[in-house]
Design an enzyme around this catalytic site. Structure first.
Site, PDB file in Angstrom:
ATOM      1  N   HIS A   1       0.814  -1.226   0.000  1.00  0.00           N
ATOM      2  CA  HIS A   1       0.000   0.000   0.000  1.00  0.00           C
ATOM      3  C   HIS A   1       0.847   1.275   0.000  1.00  0.00           C
ATOM      4  O   HIS A   1       0.295   2.370  -0.002  1.00  0.00           O
ATOM      5  CB  HIS A   1      -0.939   0.029   1.217  1.00  0.00           C
ATOM      6  CG  HIS A   1      -1.904  -1.110   1.275  1.00  0.00           C
ATOM      7  ND1 HIS A   1      -2.675  -1.485   0.197  1.00  0.00           N
ATOM      8  CD2 HIS A   1      -2.224  -1.973   2.279  1.00  0.00           C
ATOM      9  CE1 HIS A   1      -3.435  -2.523   0.535  1.00  0.00           C
ATOM     10  NE2 HIS A   1      -3.166  -2.838   1.784  1.00  0.00           N
TER      11      HIS A   1
HETATM   12 ZN    ZN Z   1      -4.165  -7.026   3.360  1.00  0.00          ZN
END
Ligand code: ZN
Length: 302
Positions: free
Chosen positions: A121
């Site tokens: 992320h």
């Molecule tokens: Zn995850």
């Protein structure tokens, strides 16, 4: 004892205290592999921390500066969802070095596993969702810089979309990004990967595996990588607190075996990273991660 090297350092632990992210899991996977006799201490390699030069192959100078000087804003720390500390920074630099080393060893031995990493992320200019530095992206860029590879495929089976990966490599024909994830879950938005498989809530083993197989087939038809980085999240598991899919441990083993089988049949070296895992029982997350490593061992021995 093992057919390939495991990359690990005790300092991978982010030392978060009571947190939904059990970052002690890296040590627990390491310890359990030893305790159950799957691995011996000589199977492990300790990584060097990534260099700032390597981090800058992916991340912005400004973001790196903020990380190193502890000058992230309150909003930026909130977005990370983990507290900033010097030991967190050390862990991130080491985990990134671990993924670089896993890539290098995979090219030598065919397989390697970072008992950590998979921070998919993280974006070039910010971190989010427990991810500070995109270790896999840095590893890909470093291997390309060294001339060790030209093309990489990143297969991400974490229950959450690989938004950072997609953002980093979106305009890059040399890196093929594949994410199979729960559609109605963090992150929002989900920038496009080369292949995005948006799954409905509550999908179980057989449906999941049929869909995965179809899309892996397509990925390897479209692209011939020099290396595959596997972001093997444990969080599609039915007991996961941050996931809404319903895979069993057996289904997750079959998932891993399918990814490894595609890599093996296409003669692509595999570097694996662990990524997420938030099962109600931490022991389940440990077992799932361990199974991924043992699944790779099984595939490597074939
Ligand atoms: Zn995850």
């Amino acid at each position: 004892m093992l057919p390939f090297k495991l990359i690990y350092d005790d300092r991978y632990d982010l030392n978060l205290g009571v947190h939904v992210f059990p970052s002690q899991k890296y040590r627990l996977v390491h310890d359990q592999l030893l305790k159950e006799g799957h691995a011996a201490s000589e199977d492990f390699l300790a990584p060097a921390p990534a260099s700032d030069e390597d981090i800058l192959r992916v991340h912005s100078q400004e973001y790196l500066y903020k990380l190193k000087t502890g000058s992230l804003s309150h909003t930026e720390i909130m977005r990370l969802e983990i507290p900033y500390s010097k030991s967190l920074m050390d862990a991130c630099w080491l985990a990134t070095g671990g993924s670089i080393l896993a890539g290098q060893r995979a090219l030598l031995d065919g397989w390697a596993a970072n008992v950590g990493g998979g921070f998919h992320h993280a974006y070039p200019d910010h971190g989010e969702g427990f991810c500070v530095i995109h270790d896999v992206a840095v590893a890909v860029r470093r291997l390309q810089f060294d001339g060790a590879i030209q093309k990489a495929m990143i297969v991400d089976t974490d229950v959450h979309h690989g938004n950072g990966t997609a953002a980093i490599f979106g305009a890059d024909d040399g890196v093929f990004t594949f994410s199979i994830h729960q559609e109605h879950n963090y992150p929002y938005p989900k920038p496009p990967s080369n292949i995005d498989v948006d799954l409905p809530d509550g999908i179980g083993d057989d449906d999941y595996l049929a869909i995965l197989e179809r899309h892996l087939h397509r990925a390897f038809e479209e692209f011939s990588p020099d290396i595959l980085f596997y972001v093997a999240g444990a969080d599609p598991y039915c007991e996961d607190q941050l996931g809404g899919l319903a895979l069993t441990m057996e289904g997750l083993k079959r998932r891993d075996a399918m990814v490894f089988d595609y890599a093996r049949r296409n003669q692509v070296p595999v570097a694996l990273t662990l990524a997420g895992g938030y099962a109600r029982q931490v022991a389940d997350t440990i077992t799932i991660h361990m199974n991924t490593i043992l699944g790779a061992c099984k595939a490597a021995r074939r």
